[in-house]
Write an enzyme that holds these catalytic residues in place. Structure first.
Site, PDB file in Angstrom:
ATOM      1  N   ASP A  46     -11.768  63.545   3.067  1.00  0.00           N
ATOM      2  CA  ASP A  46     -11.344  62.448   3.937  1.00  0.00           C
ATOM      3  C   ASP A  46      -9.855  62.240   3.723  1.00  0.00           C
ATOM      4  OD1 ASP A  46     -13.225  60.099   5.441  1.00  0.00           O
ATOM      5  OD2 ASP A  46     -11.141  59.525   5.039  1.00  0.00           O
ATOM      6  N   SER A  47      -9.191  61.673   4.746  1.00  0.00           N
ATOM      7  CA  SER A  47      -7.748  61.433   4.593  1.00  0.00           C
ATOM      8  C   SER A  47      -7.479  60.072   3.962  1.00  0.00           C
ATOM      9  CB  SER A  47      -7.057  61.521   5.953  1.00  0.00           C
ATOM     10  OG  SER A  47      -7.652  60.598   6.829  1.00  0.00           O
ATOM     11  N   ASN A 106      -5.952  65.954   5.206  1.00  0.00           N
ATOM     12  CA  ASN A 106      -6.159  65.957   6.649  1.00  0.00           C
ATOM     13  C   ASN A 106      -7.180  67.069   6.933  1.00  0.00           C
ATOM     14  OD1 ASN A 106      -5.982  66.834   9.376  1.00  0.00           O
ATOM     15  ND2 ASN A 106      -4.030  65.774   9.565  1.00  0.00           N
ATOM     16  N   ALA A 107      -8.267  66.704   7.542  1.00  0.00           N
ATOM     17  CA  ALA A 107      -9.377  67.647   7.717  1.00  0.00           C
ATOM     18  C   ALA A 107      -8.963  68.875   8.525  1.00  0.00           C
ATOM     19  CB  ALA A 107     -10.545  66.950   8.403  1.00  0.00           C
ATOM     20  N   CYS A 130     -18.943  60.579  17.938  1.00  0.00           N
ATOM     21  CA  CYS A 130     -19.293  59.186  18.234  1.00  0.00           C
ATOM     22  C   CYS A 130     -18.495  58.661  19.426  1.00  0.00           C
ATOM     23  CB  CYS A 130     -19.073  58.308  17.001  1.00  0.00           C
ATOM     24  SG  CYS A 130     -17.385  58.376  16.388  1.00  0.00           S
TER      25      CYS A 130
HETATM   26  N1  SAH Z   1     -19.286  60.458   7.786  1.00  0.00           N
HETATM   27  C1  SAH Z   1     -18.907  59.086   7.485  1.00  0.00           C
HETATM   28  C2  SAH Z   1     -18.192  58.397   8.612  1.00  0.00           C
HETATM   29  C3  SAH Z   1     -16.927  59.071   9.056  1.00  0.00           C
HETATM   30  S1  SAH Z   1     -15.866  58.004   9.942  1.00  0.00           S
HETATM   31  C4  SAH Z   1     -20.173  58.281   7.136  1.00  0.00           C
HETATM   32  O1  SAH Z   1     -21.268  58.708   7.490  1.00  0.00           O
HETATM   33  O2  SAH Z   1     -20.030  57.209   6.547  1.00  0.00           O
HETATM   34  C5  SAH Z   1     -14.450  58.980  10.077  1.00  0.00           C
HETATM   35  C6  SAH Z   1     -13.689  59.194   8.786  1.00  0.00           C
HETATM   36  O3  SAH Z   1     -12.656  60.128   9.080  1.00  0.00           O
HETATM   37  C7  SAH Z   1     -12.983  57.977   8.202  1.00  0.00           C
HETATM   38  O4  SAH Z   1     -13.388  57.807   6.869  1.00  0.00           O
HETATM   39  C8  SAH Z   1     -11.488  58.323   8.256  1.00  0.00           C
HETATM   40  O5  SAH Z   1     -10.797  57.891   7.096  1.00  0.00           O
HETATM   41  C9  SAH Z   1     -11.518  59.821   8.311  1.00  0.00           C
HETATM   42  N2  SAH Z   1     -10.399  60.498   8.995  1.00  0.00           N
HETATM   43  C10 SAH Z   1      -9.797  60.162  10.142  1.00  0.00           C
HETATM   44  N3  SAH Z   1      -8.899  61.104  10.494  1.00  0.00           N
HETATM   45  C11 SAH Z   1      -8.951  62.062   9.531  1.00  0.00           C
HETATM   46  C12 SAH Z   1      -8.284  63.317   9.332  1.00  0.00           C
HETATM   47  N4  SAH Z   1      -7.395  63.758  10.203  1.00  0.00           N
HETATM   48  N5  SAH Z   1      -8.624  64.036   8.264  1.00  0.00           N
HETATM   49  C13 SAH Z   1      -9.542  63.602   7.367  1.00  0.00           C
HETATM   50  N6  SAH Z   1     -10.202  62.456   7.515  1.00  0.00           N
HETATM   51  C14 SAH Z   1      -9.917  61.685   8.579  1.00  0.00           C
END
Ligand code: SAH
Length: 384
Positions: free
Chosen positions: A241-242, A267-268, A328
């Site tokens: 996660d970022s 960053n994913a 989502c």
């Molecule tokens: N899978 C989680 C929900 C994910 S919500 C669950 O079930 O609880 C989306 C997540 O993506 C958030 O935690 C946000 O911090 C993260 N995020 C947003 N942009 C991102 C990026 N570019 N790289 C990594 N993480 C990111």
């Protein structure tokens, strides 16, 4: 209040919204008012809550005339609670009121064990009287230790509501531990995203855990919802996660469950690109990015984002592996999403079989005639 032919047809089709352009006259109607709704010929179509600010000018609350809003709200909350008693299992955290999905437009209530978290999204739900009725009904029925209100300043601005801070509306407790499918999570009433967790994925966590084995990667892991479920059966789990604060909670959650998970702050998109090109391999990959398409106009960009993520995940999956891929964004339809994943499969020359084609958990009820209530897609695929 009279609505145009088009607005009336929309209501007759079972939708609950009428846009401002379909309102014939709103003179003298105050923000948040309860209004009788009629067609051009003065035939009563039902009762709605009015917003003077939103493009969605009215949200229906009943197909009949309503004289006593307070007792209708109480009844609706009771029905919402009863519905959860029928459909929710194996958790003490779930959505109790899902706005239109529970015929309570503009109100969200989530339960996290003994705490409730509430969000008000419209003028009508923001009046002092309505707030008091909601809090008193929830307190009476569910006896929570506390009720917190989470304020989204952007929503209040759009609804032209005065500024307000998040606060406790009842009780004093602000933290708790909740559990889903036997996995435990820390909860802090005023921290994190949404009302604190992504409750809509609860049943998908269990589904993912059912199939995933071996080495697993949970991308966009937040507090570790998928990762900690996967850790029940997988030999090694990595969460990405970022957000550092999100990962700190994830790590505390791992400890709480006696699990070891590797958390990576990155960053994913960058991480997946690097991992995929350096030949990293996994047996299970979960992709649960934030909503890429916040509006219809960003659909094309969003689809490109989903495709890229899915391509990289497929590159890293061993034959026999499991891909759990989510979206989502309401604006990305289930068909669009399947097509994007199919395109990624073709480009990577992989065969995918749909193990389960899933949606949001049952405590986020989908109203069949209101497409906007269905937003989450979660596909579990076997990759060969
Ligand atoms: N899978 C989680 C929900 C994910 S919500 C669950 O079930 O609880 C989306 C997540 O993506 C958030 O935690 C946000 O911090 C993260 N995020 C947003 N942009 C991102 C990026 N570019 N790289 C990594 N993480 C990111």
């Amino acid at each position: 209040m009279k609505v145009s032919r088009r607005g009336a047809d929309r209501l007759k089709d079972g939708h609950v919204w009428v846009y401002r352009s379909d309102i014939l006259s709103a003179n003298g109607i105050s923000p948040g008012a309860l209004v009788g709704v009629a067609d051009e010929r003065e035939k009563l179509l039902g009762t709605a809550l009015y917003s003077s600010a939103s493009q969605i000018a009215i949200r229906m609350i009943s197909k009949e005339a309503v004289n006593d809003l307070n007792s209708l709200l109480r009844k609706r909350i009771q029905n919402a609670i009863a519905y959860r008693e029928r459909v929710v299992r194996d958790t003490d955290a779930y959505r109790i009121v899902f706005s239109e999905g529970d015929f309570l437009p503009g109100l969200i209530v989530d339960r996290y064990n003994d705490l409730l978290s509430l969000q008000v999204l419209t003028q009508a739900m923001d009046t002092e009287t309505v707030r008091q009725v909601i809090v008193s009904e929830l307190t009476e029925r569910l006896k929570p230790a506390a009720i917190a209100e989470r304020v989204d300043p952007r929503v209040r601005e759009l609804e032209q509501l005065p500024g307000r801070s998040s606060s406790l509306l009842h009780g004093e407790q602000k933290t708790t531990v909740f559990s889903m499918n036997g996995v435990r999570f820390h909860y802090e009433a005023f921290e994190g995203q949404k009302t604190g967790a992504f409750l809509d994925q609860r049943e998908n966590y269990a589904a993912a855990a059912q199939y995933a084995r071996g080495e697993a990667l949970d991308v966009f892991c937040y507090h570790g919802g998928f990762a900690l479920h996967l850790a029940q059966h997988c030999s090694k789990v990595t969460g990405v996660d970022s957000s550092r604060p999100a990962l700190e909670v994830a790590d505390r959650n791992a400890t709480l469950n006696g699990r070891e998970v590797e958390w990576i702050e990155a960053n994913a998109f960058d991480l997946l690109r690097d991992y995929a090109s350096s030949g990293q391999q996994y047996d299970a990959v979960v992709l649960d990015p934030p909503a890429f398409a916040k509006s219809k106009s960003s659909l094309a960009t969003a689809l490109r984002g989903y495709k890229e993520l899915n391509l990289r995940a497929l590159k890293m999956l061993r034959p026999g592996g499991i891909l759990v891929t989510c979206s989502c964004s309401y604006h990305v339809s289930p068909a669009d999403f399947l097509e994007v994943v199919a395109q990624a499969a073709r480009d990577m020359h992989r065969n995918l079989r749909i193990v389960e084609n899933r949606t949001q958990a049952k405590d986020h009820p989908i109203l069949l005639t209101v497409p906007e209530t269905a937003y989450l897609k979660c596909i579990v695929l076997a990759v060969s």
